[in-house]
Design a protein around this motif. Structure first.
Motif, PDB file in Angstrom:
ATOM      1  N   TRP A 161       0.825  -1.204   0.000  1.00 54.70           N
ATOM      2  CA  TRP A 161       0.000   0.000   0.000  1.00 54.70           C
ATOM      3  C   TRP A 161       0.860   1.255   0.000  1.00 54.70           C
ATOM      4  CZ3 TRP A 161      -5.090  -0.524   3.303  1.00 54.70           C
ATOM      5  CH2 TRP A 161      -5.761  -1.688   2.921  1.00 54.70           C
ATOM      6  N   ALA A 162       1.955   1.231   0.753  1.00 58.89           N
ATOM      7  CA  ALA A 162       2.854   2.386   0.783  1.00 58.89           C
ATOM      8  C   ALA A 162       3.512   2.603  -0.575  1.00 58.89           C
ATOM      9  CB  ALA A 162       3.917   2.193   1.867  1.00 58.89           C
ATOM     10  N   ALA A 163       3.881   1.512  -1.240  1.00 60.31           N
ATOM     11  CA  ALA A 163       4.479   1.640  -2.568  1.00 60.31           C
ATOM     12  C   ALA A 163       3.478   2.232  -3.551  1.00 60.31           C
ATOM     13  CB  ALA A 163       4.966   0.278  -3.054  1.00 60.31           C
ATOM     14  N   HIS A 164       2.214   1.809  -3.469  1.00 58.28           N
ATOM     15  CA  HIS A 164       1.184   2.399  -4.333  1.00 58.28           C
ATOM     16  C   HIS A 164       1.052   3.899  -4.091  1.00 58.28           C
ATOM     17  CE1 HIS A 164      -0.531  -0.950  -6.495  1.00 58.28           C
ATOM     18  NE2 HIS A 164      -0.680  -1.662  -5.386  1.00 58.28           N
ATOM     19  N   GLY A 165       1.310   4.343  -2.881  1.00 54.88           N
ATOM     20  CA  GLY A 165       1.214   5.765  -2.556  1.00 54.88           C
ATOM     21  C   GLY A 165       2.531   6.505  -2.618  1.00 54.88           C
ATOM     22  N   ASN A 166       3.600   5.830  -3.105  1.00 51.55           N
ATOM     23  CA  ASN A 166       4.927   6.464  -3.118  1.00 51.55           C
ATOM     24  C   ASN A 166       5.240   7.089  -1.762  1.00 51.55           C
ATOM     25  OD1 ASN A 166       5.225   7.672  -6.594  1.00 51.55           O
ATOM     26  ND2 ASN A 166       4.969   5.625  -5.744  1.00 51.55           N
ATOM     27  N   ASP A 167       4.874   6.376  -0.704  1.00 51.37           N
ATOM     28  CA  ASP A 167       4.960   6.867   0.670  1.00 51.37           C
ATOM     29  C   ASP A 167       6.216   6.283   1.315  1.00 51.37           C
ATOM     30  OD1 ASP A 167       4.595   7.445   3.380  1.00 51.37           O
ATOM     31  OD2 ASP A 167       2.436   7.077   3.318  1.00 51.37           O
ATOM     32  N   ILE A 168       7.310   7.033   1.299  1.00 50.60           N
ATOM     33  CA  ILE A 168       8.601   6.485   1.708  1.00 50.60           C
ATOM     34  C   ILE A 168       8.636   6.124   3.186  1.00 50.60           C
ATOM     35  CG2 ILE A 168       9.633   8.756   2.119  1.00 50.60           C
ATOM     36  CD1 ILE A 168      11.322   5.503   0.819  1.00 50.60           C
ATOM     37  N   LEU A 188      -9.166  20.911  -8.139  1.00 53.29           N
ATOM     38  CA  LEU A 188      -8.556  21.344  -9.386  1.00 53.29           C
ATOM     39  C   LEU A 188      -7.958  20.136 -10.116  1.00 53.29           C
ATOM     40  CD1 LEU A 188      -6.750  24.586  -8.165  1.00 53.29           C
ATOM     41  CD2 LEU A 188      -8.939  24.392  -9.352  1.00 53.29           C
ATOM     42  N   ASN A 189      -7.538  19.149  -9.319  1.00 48.59           N
ATOM     43  CA  ASN A 189      -6.999  17.909  -9.866  1.00 48.59           C
ATOM     44  C   ASN A 189      -7.509  16.756  -9.010  1.00 48.59           C
ATOM     45  OD1 ASN A 189      -4.838  18.848 -11.923  1.00 48.59           O
ATOM     46  ND2 ASN A 189      -4.381  20.058 -10.101  1.00 48.59           N
ATOM     47  N   GLN A 190      -7.518  15.573  -9.597  1.00 51.66           N
ATOM     48  CA  GLN A 190      -7.872  14.364  -8.857  1.00 51.66           C
ATOM     49  C   GLN A 190      -6.832  13.306  -9.185  1.00 51.66           C
ATOM     50  OE1 GLN A 190     -10.977  13.428  -6.842  1.00 51.66           O
ATOM     51  NE2 GLN A 190     -10.626  15.595  -6.514  1.00 51.66           N
ATOM     52  N   GLU A 191      -6.190  12.762  -8.162  1.00 56.40           N
ATOM     53  CA  GLU A 191      -5.151  11.760  -8.378  1.00 56.40           C
ATOM     54  C   GLU A 191      -5.717  10.380  -8.129  1.00 56.40           C
ATOM     55  OE1 GLU A 191      -1.224  10.720  -5.971  1.00 56.40           O
ATOM     56  OE2 GLU A 191      -0.975  12.518  -7.191  1.00 56.40           O
ATOM     57  N   ASP A 192      -5.682   9.523  -9.139  1.00 53.02           N
ATOM     58  CA  ASP A 192      -6.177   8.164  -8.992  1.00 53.02           C
ATOM     59  C   ASP A 192      -5.058   7.270  -8.475  1.00 53.02           C
ATOM     60  OD1 ASP A 192      -8.788   8.686  -9.919  1.00 53.02           O
ATOM     61  OD2 ASP A 192      -8.066   8.674 -11.989  1.00 53.02           O
ATOM     62  N   GLY A 193      -5.377   6.018  -8.328  1.00 62.46           N
ATOM     63  CA  GLY A 193      -4.382   5.058  -7.870  1.00 62.46           C
ATOM     64  C   GLY A 193      -4.998   4.041  -6.942  1.00 62.46           C
ATOM     65  N   ASN A 209      -6.194   4.417  -3.027  1.00 61.55           N
ATOM     66  CA  ASN A 209      -6.253   5.871  -2.879  1.00 61.55           C
ATOM     67  C   ASN A 209      -7.687   6.339  -3.121  1.00 61.55           C
ATOM     68  OD1 ASN A 209      -5.599   8.581  -2.595  1.00 61.55           O
ATOM     69  ND2 ASN A 209      -4.608   8.756  -4.597  1.00 61.55           N
ATOM     70  N   PRO A 210      -8.638   5.864  -2.301  1.00 58.62           N
ATOM     71  CA  PRO A 210     -10.057   6.171  -2.559  1.00 58.62           C
ATOM     72  C   PRO A 210     -10.392   7.648  -2.404  1.00 58.62           C
ATOM     73  CG  PRO A 210      -9.797   5.135  -0.412  1.00 58.62           C
ATOM     74  CD  PRO A 210      -8.469   5.017  -1.113  1.00 58.62           C
ATOM     75  N   LYS A 211      -9.579   8.382  -1.644  1.00 57.92           N
ATOM     76  CA  LYS A 211      -9.845   9.806  -1.441  1.00 57.92           C
ATOM     77  C   LYS A 211      -9.138  10.672  -2.486  1.00 57.92           C
ATOM     78  CE  LYS A 211     -10.489   9.261   3.545  1.00 57.92           C
ATOM     79  NZ  LYS A 211     -10.025   9.675   4.902  1.00 57.92           N
ATOM     80  N   HIS A 212      -8.448  10.024  -3.422  1.00 59.55           N
ATOM     81  CA  HIS A 212      -7.749  10.749  -4.505  1.00 59.55           C
ATOM     82  C   HIS A 212      -6.761  11.768  -3.941  1.00 59.55           C
ATOM     83  CE1 HIS A 212     -10.462   8.887  -7.387  1.00 59.55           C
ATOM     84  NE2 HIS A 212     -11.469   9.239  -6.611  1.00 59.55           N
ATOM     85  N   LEU A 213      -6.000  11.355  -2.952  1.00 61.62           N
ATOM     86  CA  LEU A 213      -5.020  12.228  -2.321  1.00 61.62           C
ATOM     87  C   LEU A 213      -3.791  12.398  -3.220  1.00 61.62           C
ATOM     88  CD1 LEU A 213      -5.222  10.747   1.296  1.00 61.62           C
ATOM     89  CD2 LEU A 213      -6.350  12.801   0.423  1.00 61.62           C
ATOM     90  N   MET A 228       3.330   4.183  -9.660  1.00 60.14           N
ATOM     91  CA  MET A 228       2.547   3.888  -8.457  1.00 60.14           C
ATOM     92  C   MET A 228       1.868   2.529  -8.607  1.00 60.14           C
ATOM     93  SD  MET A 228       0.883   7.682  -7.820  1.00 60.14           S
ATOM     94  CE  MET A 228       0.524   7.465  -6.071  1.00 60.14           C
ATOM     95  N   ASN A 229       2.465   1.652  -9.414  1.00 61.50           N
ATOM     96  CA  ASN A 229       1.821   0.383  -9.744  1.00 61.50           C
ATOM     97  C   ASN A 229       2.795  -0.784  -9.663  1.00 61.50           C
ATOM     98  OD1 ASN A 229      -0.913   1.244 -10.462  1.00 61.50           O
ATOM     99  ND2 ASN A 229       0.101   2.366 -12.112  1.00 61.50           N
ATOM    100  N   HIS A 230       2.224  -1.997  -9.719  1.00 63.91           N
ATOM    101  CA  HIS A 230       3.014  -3.221  -9.692  1.00 63.91           C
ATOM    102  C   HIS A 230       3.953  -3.283 -10.889  1.00 63.91           C
ATOM    103  CE1 HIS A 230      -0.240  -5.573  -7.186  1.00 63.91           C
ATOM    104  NE2 HIS A 230       0.157  -4.453  -6.612  1.00 63.91           N
ATOM    105  N   SER A 231       5.016  -4.086 -10.727  1.00 60.99           N
ATOM    106  CA  SER A 231       5.986  -4.269 -11.805  1.00 60.99           C
ATOM    107  C   SER A 231       6.254  -5.755 -11.992  1.00 60.99           C
ATOM    108  CB  SER A 231       7.290  -3.528 -11.473  1.00 60.99           C
ATOM    109  OG  SER A 231       7.778  -3.925 -10.205  1.00 60.99           O
ATOM    110  N   ALA A 232       6.924  -6.094 -13.101  1.00 60.62           N
ATOM    111  CA  ALA A 232       7.135  -7.495 -13.467  1.00 60.62           C
ATOM    112  C   ALA A 232       8.484  -8.029 -13.013  1.00 60.62           C
ATOM    113  CB  ALA A 232       7.009  -7.648 -14.987  1.00 60.62           C
TER     114      ALA A 232
END
Length: 470
Positions: A284-291, A396-401, A404-408, A428-432
């Protein structure tokens, strides 16, 4: 107990020859010889969900520079205590797997489409591994920091065409008699939250389970009864937020504490046990780029490795498997003259990006935002940076992911932080990525240097000498 030679079946012989034979001639070490021809009475599999190699690397650097000690995971490499491999994580539908298909590759031994739990695209269901071990007489448990009904733990236990059927998964765990279930997800068990108003807590109690909802209740729970521990509405808090909030420390256990309790609850069983331990919020932290969320939760996962290894080294009958299901966001340190100082600044962070961004709304002004970020990260935002962040809250903007249900605005905050902590992200997504895989104990000698994810299903059966006849 149904224990017999795993390779009497011809099909399994073929699988074993192609995937599970020892590494190479001349590769044997004292560790390999020590673990050869021993049966694994117990299996503990630890999965840091969504852990790119950069996450493992940075958590180890963080611990070395803060404590002077390497992570448990890397110490196992340094001390040559484990067999090590790379693992291909693809699903049936994509080179890039989701957690449901990844867990199913281990659980059912077959690659299934993303989103499915042990059900192939043609509708064929594959008996999950923990059910096989239950039929062989072992106890089985799952522990996670995300909902107990989430994709990774569910993939070891149940069949479902959709990973999203979490209310049903809560029922299926009880039907299958999973002995230990711990994680978040009150909304999938509580009659106040479930769509069908079923009180799953009552059903578990009626079936003889200890049902606990706080850290104190968990620590004092009777180890002689099956255990359901549900902590929080959705998930457990990020470790960094937990470390800086005494109220959270009272309410929630750590992953290490849950791991130890799960082992204590099942270790006396004559036929042994199998246990899945997931550091789910690493993903979840990786999806949010939350170091801060990422590194501190990876360190918490590493503490759970320490608990598992402590038991296994004393027990000498336990196979420990340490890995991840896929990469996510591929974070890493970026070169620069201040990289050491910048990276070390993360040691002084007090809160996750989720904590920062959830405390902001359209009424927050620039000075309030600056104060919040300075408190959480010791970073001084410019007026321009503060205005850019606040713009998201004014729609003004909405960030998906994912998650991230609140589009933070996670990505813009991570970009700002990169100037101060030198950590970059590719997405902000899975990789291979091919991922790290380590094994200790009976059966670890079977590991080859490169495997498909499905191979672990059969290797666990072979290590425990449980025939695949179910």
């Amino acid at each position: 107990m149904k224990r017999r030679d795993f390779f009497k079946n011809g099909t399994l012989t073929a699988i074993g020859a192609s995937l599970l034979s020892p590494a190479m001639p001349g590769y044997a070490t004292e560790r390999n010889l020590r673990d050869t021809h021993k049966r694994a009475k117990n299996i503990i599999m630890l999965v840091s969900d969504g852990m790119s190699i950069g996450t493992l690397n940075m958590a180890d650097l963080y611990l070395r520079r803060k404590t002077g000690q390497a992570s448990h995971w890397l110490r196992l490499y340094q001390e040559d205590k484990v067999s090590r491999a790379l693992m291909d994580t693809a699903s049936a539908s994509s080179l890039v797997t989701d957690s449901a298909a990844a867990s199913s590759s281990w659980g059912g031994g077959v690659r299934v489409p993303n989103g499915s739990l042990n059900v192939s695209g043609n509708g064929e269901a594959h008996l999950p591994l923990w059910q096989k071990f239950k039929k062989a007489g072992k106890k089985a448990g799952v522990v996670t920091t995300v909902p107990a009904t989430h994709a990774t733990p569910a993939g070891f236990c149940i069949n479902s065409k959709s990973r999203n059927a979490q209310e049903q998964i809560a029922e299926d765990y009880l039907k299958q008699g999973i002995d230990v279930i711990m994680g978040g997800g009150n909304k999938y068990f509580s009659s106040d939250k479930r769509k069908d108003k079923t009180d799953m807590y009552r059903q578990y109690k009626t079936a003889g389970y200890n049902v606990v909802k706080t850290r104190n209740e968990l620590l004092h729970a009777d180890a002689n009864k099956p255990l359901l521990g549900i902590f929080g509405e959705e998930s457990l808090p990020y470790t960094i937020d937990y470390n800086n909030d005494t109220a959270l420390q009272t309410e929630f256990p750590t992953l290490e504490e849950m791991t130890r309790k799960a082992i204590d609850t099942m270790k006396q069983h004559q036929e042994g046990f199998v246990l899945l331990v997931e550091g789910g919020k690493v993903d979840w932290a990786a999806h949010g780029n939350d170091i801060a969320g990422l590194i501190y939760d990876q360190a918490a996962f590493d503490a759970a490795i320490g608990a598992a290894m402590e038991f296994a080294e004393n027990d000498q009958e336990t196979l420990v498997i340490i890995t991840t299901d896929h990469g996510n966001a591929n974070p890493g340190l970026i070169y620069g003259k201040d990289v050491n100082k910048n990276f070390d600044s993360i040691q002084n962070y007090k809160h996750s990006n989720e904590w920062i961004l959830n405390g902001i709304n359209a009424k927050t002004n620039t000075s309030q935002l600056k104060e919040r970020v300075a408190y959480a990260n010791n970073i001084a935002l410019t007026d321009q940076e503060a205005s850019k962040l606040l713009g998201y809250y004014a729609n003004l903007n909405q960030e998906d992911g994912l998650y991230n249900p609140k589009h933070l605005p996670f990505s813009i905050l991570a970009e700002i932080q990169k100037q101060h902590n030198s950590v970059g992200w590719i997405s902000m997504n899975h990789s291979a990525d091919y991922v790290e895989l380590a094994m200790y104990g009976p059966g670890s000698d079977l590991l080859k240097p490169f495997v498909k994810n499905t191979a672990l299903h059969y290797q666990m059966l072979q290590a425990a000498e449980v025939a695949n006849i179910f």
